[in-house]
Enzyme design. Structure first.
Site, short mmCIF file in Angstrom:
data_model
loop_
_atom_site.label_atom_id
_atom_site.label_comp_id
_atom_site.label_asym_id
_atom_site.label_seq_id
_atom_site.Cartn_x
_atom_site.Cartn_y
_atom_site.Cartn_z
N TYR A 38 23.29 -81.17 -156.06
CA TYR A 38 22.05 -82.39 -155.15
C TYR A 38 20.86 -81.72 -155.82
CZ TYR A 38 19.95 -84.79 -151.79
OH TYR A 38 18.64 -85.31 -150.52
N SER A 77 13.86 -83.84 -152.62
CA SER A 77 13.44 -83.03 -151.37
C SER A 77 13.75 -82.36 -151.29
CB SER A 77 15.65 -82.99 -151.62
OG SER A 77 16.05 -82.54 -150.45
N1 LIG Z 1 18.52 -88.09 -145.52
C1 LIG Z 1 18.41 -87.10 -145.31
O1 LIG Z 1 18.25 -85.47 -144.84
C2 LIG Z 1 17.45 -87.06 -147.28
C3 LIG Z 1 16.86 -85.41 -147.34
C4 LIG Z 1 16.34 -85.15 -147.96
C5 LIG Z 1 15.78 -86.86 -149.36
N2 LIG Z 1 16.94 -87.33 -149.38
C6 LIG Z 1 16.79 -88.39 -150.08
O2 LIG Z 1 16.23 -90.04 -149.54
C7 LIG Z 1 16.74 -90.94 -150.62
C8 LIG Z 1 17.87 -91.70 -149.26
O3 LIG Z 1 18.84 -91.48 -149.01
P1 LIG Z 1 19.55 -91.58 -147.26
O4 LIG Z 1 19.54 -90.46 -146.48
O5 LIG Z 1 18.22 -93.30 -147.13
O6 LIG Z 1 20.56 -92.38 -148.09
P2 LIG Z 1 21.67 -92.92 -147.59
O7 LIG Z 1 22.17 -94.00 -146.36
O8 LIG Z 1 22.95 -93.30 -148.46
O9 LIG Z 1 20.73 -94.37 -148.87
C9 LIG Z 1 21.18 -94.52 -150.34
C10 LIG Z 1 20.47 -95.69 -150.92
O10 LIG Z 1 20.70 -95.47 -151.77
C11 LIG Z 1 21.56 -96.90 -152.30
N3 LIG Z 1 22.05 -96.27 -153.74
C12 LIG Z 1 23.25 -95.56 -154.14
N4 LIG Z 1 23.50 -96.25 -155.18
C13 LIG Z 1 22.92 -96.70 -156.31
C14 LIG Z 1 22.45 -96.93 -157.44
N5 LIG Z 1 23.50 -96.48 -158.43
N6 LIG Z 1 21.73 -97.88 -157.39
C15 LIG Z 1 20.69 -99.04 -156.27
N7 LIG Z 1 21.12 -98.73 -155.09
C16 LIG Z 1 22.14 -97.03 -155.11
C17 LIG Z 1 22.45 -97.42 -151.50
O11 LIG Z 1 22.95 -98.40 -151.42
P3 LIG Z 1 24.08 -98.97 -152.04
O12 LIG Z 1 25.24 -97.97 -151.80
O13 LIG Z 1 23.65 -100.55 -151.50
O14 LIG Z 1 24.03 -99.00 -153.53
C18 LIG Z 1 21.34 -96.78 -150.67
O15 LIG Z 1 20.15 -98.08 -150.38
C19 LIG Z 1 17.47 -90.38 -151.67
O16 LIG Z 1 17.69 -90.29 -152.46
C20 LIG Z 1 17.95 -88.73 -150.84
O17 LIG Z 1 18.35 -87.42 -151.75
C21 LIG Z 1 17.59 -87.54 -147.75
#
Ligand SMILES: NC(=O)c1ccc[n+]([C@@H]2O[C@H](COP(=O)([O-])OP(=O)(O)OC[C@H]3O[C@@H](n4cnc5c(N)ncnc54)[C@H](OP(=O)(O)O)[C@@H]3O)[C@@H](O)[C@H]2O)c1
Length: 255
Positions: free
Chosen positions: A154, A141
């Site tokens: 984070y 990120s």
């Molecule tokens: N959204 C943003 O603004 C943003 C910005 C920068 C970076 N990111 C990064 O992008 C990535 C995805 O984020 P997102 O926004 O798409 O979040 P999200 O919608 O909350 O998705 C998170 C995913 O991680 C999975 N997960 C969580 N714990 C897990 C575990 N122990 N084992 C396997 N899977 C697990 C969840 O599935 P389950 O709960 O089914 O396991 C879900 O599929 C993350 O690394 C986040 O830090 C996001």
């Protein structure tokens, strides 16, 4: 799609049940890939697989379980074939506060965001190095560039991933494996829905998936988007601390 054989290449995604990972899974399937989708929620993965029957397949696993992740990779390679692309999106986010500092919450986040990614890296790096081929992308990120009040836990986990990828890229290059770092700004997903502060330059998960899939083809080290957030955060990171801390101090909340 492999142009020589006409067969679909295999992509393995973690965090595929929701948000960015889910959007990338759908886009890759539409772009000629066979997708192995992982996360903990088997039900959500089945719903995703049903959206692209025969193209997206569910392989539920908790990435904090190192042996479980190794087993999942073995099963994927036995059932679908060698993984050409692995993309790690599994992660979570919780705000931190100096007044209610919770080291256990920090350890929990590090266990998922850093160790979970480490488990996933180890599981695919072994077979890819043996084949001297493959592509891996890690979602960090722009929050990992510098510490922002409230985003400390984070940001610390994402800074760790950035550093790890910088260290691994040349080593994996030597082994014929491409490692890429993905640095998103704010993306509208379940993860950011809980934020109660303004999120500048927020983009949809579909736009994020477009930027990621385009960046994967380029094979450049960092895929960072949207550009406005990239410029802002890279400028902040480049400033002397006296200036950058004067700016981040303004993000403190009144309590
Ligand atoms: N959204 C943003 O603004 C943003 C910005 C920068 C970076 N990111 C990064 O992008 C990535 C995805 O984020 P997102 O926004 O798409 O979040 P999200 O919608 O909350 O998705 C998170 C995913 O991680 C999975 N997960 C969580 N714990 C897990 C575990 N122990 N084992 C396997 N899977 C697990 C969840 O599935 P389950 O709960 O089914 O396991 C879900 O599929 C993350 O690394 C986040 O830090 C996001």
């Amino acid at each position: 799609m492999d142009r020589q054989t006409g067969t679909r290449k295999i992509a393995w995604l973690t965090g595929a049940s929701s948000g960015i990972g889910r959007a990338v899974a759908l886009k890759l399937a539409d772009n000629g890939w066979q997708v192995a989708a992982s996360a903990r929620s088997a039900d959500k993965l089945s719903t995703l697989a049903a959206e692209r029957p025969g193209l997206i397949h569910a392989y539920p696993v908790d990435v904090t379980d190192g042996q479980g992740v190794k087993n999942a990779v073995k099963t994927i390679e036995q059932t679908l074939g060698p993984i050409d692309l692995a993309l790690f999106s599994a992660g979570s986010y919780k705000r931190e506060s100096a007044r209610e500092f919770d080291a256990e919450a920090l350890a929990e986040m590090a266990n998922l965001n850093v160790t979970g990614t480490g488990n996933s890296l180890q599981a695919v790096m072994e077979p890819m190095i043996a084949r001297q081929a493959g592509q891996i992308a890690v979602i960090a990120s722009v929050a990992g560039y510098l510490g922002l009040p409230g985003g400390g836990f984070y940001g610390a986990t994402k800074a760790a991933l950035i550093n790890l990828c910088e260290a691994l890229r040349p080593q994996l290059e030597r082994e014929g494996v491409t490692l890429q770092l993905i640095s998103p700004g704010f993306v509208d997903t379940p993860l950011t829905k809980k934020n109660d502060f303004p999120m500048p330059f927020l983009i949809s998960q579909e736009k994020a998936a477009d930027a990621i899939v385009a960046g994967l083809s380029s094979r450049r080290f960092e895929i960072v988007f949207p550009w406005q957030m990239a410029v802002l955060m890279k400028l902040l990171q480049a400033l002397p601390y006296a200036l950058s801390l004067a700016m981040t101090r303004r993000m403190l909340r009144k309590q």
